[in-house]
Scaffold this motif. Structure first.
Motif, PDB file in Angstrom:
ATOM      1  N   MET A   1       2.217   1.808  -3.420  1.00 48.89           N
ATOM      2  CA  MET A   1       1.199   2.333  -4.342  1.00 48.89           C
ATOM      3  C   MET A   1       0.950   3.814  -4.069  1.00 48.89           C
ATOM      4  O   MET A   1       0.771   4.609  -4.978  1.00 48.89           O
ATOM      5  N   ARG A   2       0.951   4.182  -2.803  1.00 54.87           N
ATOM      6  CA  ARG A   2       0.634   5.578  -2.464  1.00 54.87           C
ATOM      7  C   ARG A   2       1.800   6.527  -2.736  1.00 54.87           C
ATOM      8  O   ARG A   2       1.605   7.634  -3.211  1.00 54.87           O
TER       9      ARG A   2
ATOM     10  N   VAL B   1      -3.188  -0.600 -10.693  1.00 50.41           N
ATOM     11  CA  VAL B   1      -3.701  -0.649  -9.318  1.00 50.41           C
ATOM     12  C   VAL B   1      -4.367   0.667  -8.941  1.00 50.41           C
ATOM     13  O   VAL B   1      -5.519   0.696  -8.494  1.00 50.41           O
ATOM     14  N   SER B   2      -3.681   1.774  -9.133  1.00 48.96           N
ATOM     15  CA  SER B   2      -4.230   3.067  -8.684  1.00 48.96           C
ATOM     16  C   SER B   2      -5.189   3.686  -9.702  1.00 48.96           C
ATOM     17  O   SER B   2      -5.971   4.566  -9.370  1.00 48.96           O
TER      18      SER B   2
ATOM     19  N   HIS C   1      -2.096   3.258 -14.524  1.00 46.56           N
ATOM     20  CA  HIS C   1      -1.581   2.324 -13.517  1.00 46.56           C
ATOM     21  C   HIS C   1      -2.644   1.279 -13.192  1.00 46.56           C
ATOM     22  O   HIS C   1      -3.777   1.638 -12.855  1.00 46.56           O
TER      23      HIS C   1
ATOM     24  N   ASP D   1       0.838  -1.214   0.000  1.00 41.93           N
ATOM     25  CA  ASP D   1       0.000   0.000   0.000  1.00 41.93           C
ATOM     26  C   ASP D   1       0.870   1.262   0.000  1.00 41.93           C
ATOM     27  O   ASP D   1       0.572   2.235  -0.700  1.00 41.93           O
TER      28      ASP D   1
ATOM     29  N   GLU E   1       4.884   5.678  -4.451  1.00 41.89           N
ATOM     30  CA  GLU E   1       5.574   5.348  -5.708  1.00 41.89           C
ATOM     31  C   GLU E   1       7.020   4.880  -5.555  1.00 41.89           C
ATOM     32  O   GLU E   1       7.507   4.096  -6.353  1.00 41.89           O
TER      33      GLU E   1
ATOM     34  N   ARG F   1      -4.281   5.643 -11.909  1.00 46.68           N
ATOM     35  CA  ARG F   1      -3.736   6.971 -12.231  1.00 46.68           C
ATOM     36  C   ARG F   1      -2.979   6.929 -13.571  1.00 46.68           C
ATOM     37  O   ARG F   1      -2.284   5.957 -13.869  1.00 46.68           O
TER      38      ARG F   1
ATOM     39  N   ASP G   1       8.295   1.886  -8.162  1.00 48.98           N
ATOM     40  CA  ASP G   1       7.270   1.382  -9.059  1.00 48.98           C
ATOM     41  C   ASP G   1       7.584   1.905 -10.463  1.00 48.98           C
ATOM     42  O   ASP G   1       7.388   3.098 -10.752  1.00 48.98           O
TER      43      ASP G   1
ATOM     44  N   SER H   1       5.138   4.054 -12.874  1.00 50.40           N
ATOM     45  CA  SER H   1       4.800   5.477 -12.747  1.00 50.40           C
ATOM     46  C   SER H   1       5.975   6.335 -12.286  1.00 50.40           C
ATOM     47  O   SER H   1       5.802   7.517 -12.029  1.00 50.40           O
TER      48      SER H   1
END
Ligand code: SIN
Length: 277
Positions: free
Chosen positions: A42-43, A192-193, A190, A39, A45, A195, A247, A250
């Motif tokens: 993901m938040r 998962v997100s 992305h 998490d 990067e 974005r 990641d 992104s």
């Protein structure tokens, strides 16, 4: 209350990067701790850890929690560890890995979702930082008109100009080898997100096939220069046994080679990805 129960997460900038503590990456992470690290990645990067002692097997085991590990198309791993990429520079080096902005191995059809770098030797006199840029923040900052123009475009990412002859000093003759080349969307989403981010980089991306060469060169320069703006970046100062996990979907990064002839060394594992959408 914090969203995290088993780790501590301190953002380094509001846009990108966080320092994680309260975890030992060489041990067995429980489901909850794995999920919280995921998490945080993901938040933020790119996430950073200090004082991690991992053998190559433990490093691979941590990476494998996030997916299958990739084998680098050009650089061989240490004996018995093909999934490990050696990152090393010293007084004999004539190049270092990652010394220009890029997303790892974006020339392959299914580029890696993430990379985990563990450094065990850092230059005594300082330097050797890694710069990371949020390609999502860079995309968000574009005008709606430019976003709409970029939306249907693809770009060619090639390994040839990056890897050809690069591993000669390791005794590798690549004269019969073909390096990968792939076509990816200029703007990717992305998985998962959800974005959007810019997915072109100055190392691997050679051309936007829908445009004339001069137009393609100008647009790629504009986008690559834009991604490099300092407001989208975090800069990581390494210590011995730090880990950075980024990641690649992104984030772009640049390994700063400002410490020649000193030694900077460590190992990277790379987690396989899927086709950019
Ligand atoms: C790379 O993985 O591109 C190298 C990053 C670094 O050495 O900081």
């Amino acid at each position: 209350m914090s969203d995290y129960q088993t780790i501590t997460v301190e953002p380094v900038t509001p846009r990108i990067g966080a320092m994680i503590s309260g975890v030992n990456l060489s041990g067995d992470l429980g489901n909850q701790q794995f999920q919280e690290i995921h998490d945080a990645l993901m938040r933020h990067e790119v996430i950073f850890f200090r004082d991690q002692h991992m053998t190559l097997d433990q490093h691979k085991a941590f990476g494998a929690l996030f997916g299958q590990l990739d084998v680098h198309p050009g650089s061989p791993g240490p004996e018995g560890h093909p999934e490990i990429l050696v990152i090393h520079a010293d007084e004999n080096s004539n190049h270092v890995a990652g010394d220009s902005w890029h997303s790892d191995v974006s020339c392959i059809a299914e580029p890696p979702i993430g990379s985990i770098l563990h450094l065990n030797t850092i230059p005594e006199g300082g330097g050797g930082d890694t710069l990371f840029a949020s390609a999502g923040a860079a995309y968000d900052a574009l005008s709606d008109t430019l976003k709409a123009f970029l939306e249907p475009l693809t770009a060619i990412h090639a390994g040839e100009q990056v890897y050809r002859g690069r591993y000669k000093h390791q005794g590798i003759d690549d004269s019969g080898k073909t390096y990968p080349e792939s076509e990816h969307p200029v703007v990717r989403t992305h998985p998962v997100s959800g974005r959007k981010s810019l997915y072109v980089n100055e190392t691997f991306t050679t051309r936007i096939p829908q445009l004339a060469q001069k137009e393609s060169d100008a647009i790629l320069k504009l986008l690559c220069d834009h991604i490099k703006l300092p407001q989208f970046q975090v800069r990581f100062k390494w210590q011995k046994n730090s880990v950075a996990f980024w990641d690649n979907r992104s984030v772009q990064h640049h390994a700063m080679w400002d410490y020649f002839p000193e030694v900077r060394s460590g190992y990277r594992v790379t987690v396989k990805g899927d086709k950019p959408a």
